[in-house]
Design a protein around this motif. Structure first.
Motif, mmCIF file in Angstrom:
data_model
loop_
_atom_site.group_PDB
_atom_site.id
_atom_site.type_symbol
_atom_site.label_atom_id
_atom_site.label_comp_id
_atom_site.label_asym_id
_atom_site.label_seq_id
_atom_site.Cartn_x
_atom_site.Cartn_y
_atom_site.Cartn_z
ATOM 1 N N GLN A 16 0.827 -1.213 0.000
ATOM 2 C CA GLN A 16 0.000 0.000 0.000
ATOM 3 C C GLN A 16 0.855 1.255 0.000
ATOM 4 O OE1 GLN A 16 -2.240 1.118 3.555
ATOM 5 N NE2 GLN A 16 -1.195 -0.453 4.744
ATOM 6 N N TYR A 17 2.003 1.220 0.708
ATOM 7 C CA TYR A 17 2.881 2.378 0.714
ATOM 8 C C TYR A 17 3.859 2.351 -0.465
ATOM 9 C CZ TYR A 17 0.992 3.586 5.237
ATOM 10 O OH TYR A 17 0.131 3.940 6.242
ATOM 11 N N HIS A 18 3.927 1.197 -1.117
ATOM 12 C CA HIS A 18 4.724 1.071 -2.335
ATOM 13 C C HIS A 18 4.033 1.810 -3.483
ATOM 14 C CE1 HIS A 18 6.687 -1.831 -5.468
ATOM 15 N NE2 HIS A 18 7.308 -0.690 -5.418
ATOM 16 N N TYR A 19 2.701 1.643 -3.566
ATOM 17 C CA TYR A 19 1.949 2.220 -4.673
ATOM 18 C C TYR A 19 1.246 3.532 -4.325
ATOM 19 C CZ TYR A 19 2.536 -2.147 -7.256
ATOM 20 O OH TYR A 19 3.069 -3.223 -7.932
ATOM 21 N N GLY A 20 0.769 3.633 -3.082
ATOM 22 C CA GLY A 20 -0.061 4.789 -2.734
ATOM 23 C C GLY A 20 0.645 5.805 -1.869
ATOM 24 N N GLU A 21 0.138 7.028 -1.916
ATOM 25 C CA GLU A 21 0.643 8.082 -1.049
ATOM 26 C C GLU A 21 0.119 7.857 0.364
ATOM 27 O OE1 GLU A 21 0.747 12.147 -3.286
ATOM 28 O OE2 GLU A 21 -0.993 11.040 -4.005
ATOM 29 N N ALA A 22 0.985 8.061 1.351
ATOM 30 C CA ALA A 22 0.609 7.790 2.739
ATOM 31 C C ALA A 22 -0.630 8.584 3.142
ATOM 32 C CB ALA A 22 1.785 8.118 3.666
ATOM 33 N N ALA A 23 -0.730 9.825 2.699
ATOM 34 C CA ALA A 23 -1.862 10.661 3.070
ATOM 35 C C ALA A 23 -3.176 10.151 2.471
ATOM 36 C CB ALA A 23 -1.618 12.101 2.614
ATOM 37 N N ILE A 24 -3.075 9.363 1.398
ATOM 38 C CA ILE A 24 -4.274 8.831 0.743
ATOM 39 C C ILE A 24 -4.672 7.480 1.330
ATOM 40 C CG2 ILE A 24 -5.290 8.090 -1.446
ATOM 41 C CD1 ILE A 24 -4.779 11.057 -1.326
ATOM 42 N N VAL A 25 -3.715 6.559 1.422
ATOM 43 C CA VAL A 25 -4.044 5.190 1.837
ATOM 44 C C VAL A 25 -4.153 5.049 3.350
ATOM 45 C CG1 VAL A 25 -2.941 4.253 -0.216
ATOM 46 C CG2 VAL A 25 -1.617 4.445 1.896
ATOM 47 N N GLY A 26 -3.467 5.914 4.104
ATOM 48 C CA GLY A 26 -3.445 5.788 5.556
ATOM 49 C C GLY A 26 -4.813 5.772 6.209
ATOM 50 N N PRO A 27 -5.709 6.719 5.883
ATOM 51 C CA PRO A 27 -7.010 6.763 6.551
ATOM 52 C C PRO A 27 -7.856 5.501 6.422
ATOM 53 C CG PRO A 27 -6.584 8.842 5.432
ATOM 54 C CD PRO A 27 -5.499 7.898 5.010
ATOM 55 N N PHE A 28 -7.640 4.690 5.381
ATOM 56 C CA PHE A 28 -8.444 3.480 5.217
ATOM 57 C C PHE A 28 -8.172 2.456 6.312
ATOM 58 C CE2 PHE A 28 -8.792 5.353 1.053
ATOM 59 C CZ PHE A 28 -10.072 5.025 0.652
ATOM 60 N N SER A 29 -7.036 2.579 6.974
ATOM 61 C CA SER A 29 -6.716 1.629 8.034
ATOM 62 C C SER A 29 -7.665 1.743 9.215
ATOM 63 C CB SER A 29 -5.273 1.830 8.507
ATOM 64 O OG SER A 29 -5.101 3.120 9.059
ATOM 65 N N TYR A 30 -8.370 2.879 9.349
ATOM 66 C CA TYR A 30 -9.275 3.043 10.485
ATOM 67 C C TYR A 30 -10.460 2.083 10.432
ATOM 68 C CZ TYR A 30 -6.578 7.224 11.380
ATOM 69 O OH TYR A 30 -5.546 8.085 11.639
ATOM 70 N N LEU A 31 -10.747 1.578 9.251
ATOM 71 C CA LEU A 31 -11.815 0.588 9.131
ATOM 72 C C LEU A 31 -11.487 -0.676 9.923
ATOM 73 C CD1 LEU A 31 -12.602 0.938 5.319
ATOM 74 C CD2 LEU A 31 -13.910 1.864 7.236
ATOM 75 N N ARG A 32 -10.206 -0.835 10.286
ATOM 76 C CA ARG A 32 -9.800 -1.989 11.095
ATOM 77 C C ARG A 32 -10.553 -2.028 12.427
ATOM 78 N NH1 ARG A 32 -3.915 -1.719 13.385
ATOM 79 N NH2 ARG A 32 -3.616 -0.903 11.276
ATOM 80 N N LEU A 33 -10.897 -0.860 12.947
ATOM 81 C CA LEU A 33 -11.593 -0.804 14.230
ATOM 82 C C LEU A 33 -12.941 -1.505 14.167
ATOM 83 C CD1 LEU A 33 -10.785 2.861 15.330
ATOM 84 C CD2 LEU A 33 -9.779 0.746 16.194
ATOM 85 N N ILE A 34 -13.576 -1.468 12.993
ATOM 86 C CA ILE A 34 -14.862 -2.151 12.837
ATOM 87 C C ILE A 34 -14.661 -3.658 12.918
ATOM 88 C CG2 ILE A 34 -16.802 -2.557 11.273
ATOM 89 C CD1 ILE A 34 -16.341 0.235 10.131
ATOM 90 N N VAL A 35 -13.611 -4.162 12.258
ATOM 91 C CA VAL A 35 -13.311 -5.592 12.299
ATOM 92 C C VAL A 35 -12.991 -6.035 13.720
ATOM 93 C CG1 VAL A 35 -11.772 -7.408 11.432
ATOM 94 C CG2 VAL A 35 -12.455 -5.528 9.925
ATOM 95 N N VAL A 36 -12.157 -5.241 14.420
ATOM 96 C CA VAL A 36 -11.768 -5.593 15.782
ATOM 97 C C VAL A 36 -12.973 -5.544 16.715
ATOM 98 C CG1 VAL A 36 -10.379 -4.895 17.769
ATOM 99 C CG2 VAL A 36 -9.399 -4.836 15.477
ATOM 100 N N ALA A 37 -13.767 -4.471 16.627
ATOM 101 C CA ALA A 37 -14.927 -4.331 17.515
ATOM 102 C C ALA A 37 -15.925 -5.456 17.294
ATOM 103 C CB ALA A 37 -15.597 -2.976 17.282
ATOM 104 N N THR A 38 -16.141 -5.844 16.034
ATOM 105 C CA THR A 38 -17.071 -6.948 15.743
ATOM 106 C C THR A 38 -16.550 -8.255 16.313
ATOM 107 O OG1 THR A 38 -17.758 -5.857 13.693
ATOM 108 C CG2 THR A 38 -18.244 -8.212 13.913
ATOM 109 N N GLY A 39 -15.263 -8.539 16.093
ATOM 110 C CA GLY A 39 -14.690 -9.771 16.621
ATOM 111 C C GLY A 39 -14.664 -9.791 18.137
ATOM 112 N N ALA A 40 -14.350 -8.654 18.748
ATOM 113 C CA ALA A 40 -14.297 -8.581 20.212
ATOM 114 C C ALA A 40 -15.669 -8.833 20.818
ATOM 115 C CB ALA A 40 -13.767 -7.218 20.658
ATOM 116 N N TYR A 41 -16.711 -8.333 20.171
ATOM 117 C CA TYR A 41 -18.064 -8.546 20.694
ATOM 118 C C TYR A 41 -18.524 -9.988 20.489
ATOM 119 C CZ TYR A 41 -23.107 -8.222 21.237
ATOM 120 O OH TYR A 41 -24.401 -8.435 21.642
ATOM 121 N N LEU A 42 -18.253 -10.540 19.313
ATOM 122 C CA LEU A 42 -18.725 -11.889 19.005
ATOM 123 C C LEU A 42 -17.995 -12.959 19.816
ATOM 124 C CD1 LEU A 42 -19.094 -11.692 15.111
ATOM 125 C CD2 LEU A 42 -20.919 -11.662 16.823
#
Length: 302
Positions: free
Chosen positions: A236-262
């Motif tokens: 992702q940092y090979h192809y994309g600019e950090a300022a562009i691709v970085g914010p998408f990592s916040y979606l990880r919180l949804i995966v973690v929160a769902t797994g933590a609850y389940l």
């Protein structure tokens, strides 16, 4: 050395892959932590990754041709950073709530902004300085210093911050190494170095849990998820600019929160949600501001 043409669409795709598998790995580490010490989980994870990568590099000509290491010093430094980040990160996940650990890991972009000033002589204006300050304020809120800390919580918080700092440093090196030696060599060096640094922990005696089959499956899954995440992080940092691709990592919180609850019936605390919102807002502002500044400094095309 080849120079990669920026392709933000491809960078975003890899960022989404990294997000999903990073979140899945976090939940799996928490599950494995109920049966194994974090040091042993890290050892098994990196040993598996190293065996797989070296097997590919030895047996398949395509991968063997990509085992080049022209920047030995940088490979070593990045490998050490990845090892420290993984050990401290896995420890944090096993001793503090998984949602809390996941949120604190997102201080990495804030650390990256500070490191840019220290190591690259970058200048930041008052607005980005304020965003950095608010980001650390959000992290303080997540730690809830006004309450009595649970056993291991303080060391867990310190470990989470250490993991974020080391991971931020490692990510800043990813693009340069990927362009110089390729993604495969970059991932291999990190795996080998991390395995070597994790071996001393085995001398204290390995724990064999009663339900070792289930535990082995969990460790195998998190190892595969971690390997895919490592490749995706570099890509992702090979192809994309950090300022562009970085914010998408916040979606990880949804995966973690769902797994933590389940799996653990764990819900994020009010402090985690409030502090996490401040951290995300701060890092998003930093990313947006950085992107605007880069655009304003580009030479105009006549």
């Amino acid at each position: 050395m080849s120079v990669t043409v920026i392709n933000n669409s491809k960078g975003i795709l890899w960022a989404l892959v990294s997000m999903f598998f990073a979140g899945s790995m976090t939940v799996a580490v928490r599950a494995a932590g109920d049966h194994l010490p974090s040091t042993e989980i890290v050892l098994y994870r990196f040993t598996f990754v190293t065996i797989v990568l070296l097997f590919l590099g030895v047996t398949i000509p395509y991968f063997r041709s990509r085992l080049r290491f022209t920047q030995i010093g940088q490979h070593i430094v990045r490998g050490v950073l990845i090892a420290v980040a993984t050990h401290t990160g896995f420890y944090a996940i096993t001793v503090i709530p998984v949602n809390t650990a996941a949120v604190l890991f997102f201080t990495a972009p804030i650390f990256a902004s500070v490191l840019g000033v220290i190591f690259h002589g970058e200048t930041i204006g008052p607005r980005r300085m304020a965003a950095i300050g608010f980001g650390f304020l959000g992290a303080l809120i997540v730690c809830e210093p006004w309450t009595a800390a649970q056993p291991g919580a303080i060391t867990g918080y310190a470990a989470a911050f250490t993991a974020s700092l080391c991971f931020a440093l490692a990510l800043t090196m990813s693009r340069g190494l990927a362009e110089a030696d390729g993604v495969f060599a970059t991932v291999v060096s990190a795996g080998v170095i991390s395995t070597v640094l994790s071996l001393p922990f085995a001398f204290d005696g390995l724990v064999v849990p009663a339900n070792w089959i289930t535990t082995a499956i969990i460790v195998l899954f998190l190892s595969i998820a971690g390997l895919i995440r490592n490749v995706a992080d570099v890509e992702q940092y090979h192809y994309g600019e950090a300022a562009i691709v970085g914010p998408f990592s916040y979606l990880r919180l949804i995966v973690v929160a769902t797994g933590a609850y389940l799996y653990f019936n764990e819900l994020p605390s009010v402090a985690t949600l409030a502090g996490g919102a401040i951290i995300i807002a701060s890092t998003l502002y930093i990313a947006i501001r950085e992107r605007r500044l880069k655009k304003s400094t580009r030479p105009s095309v006549p």
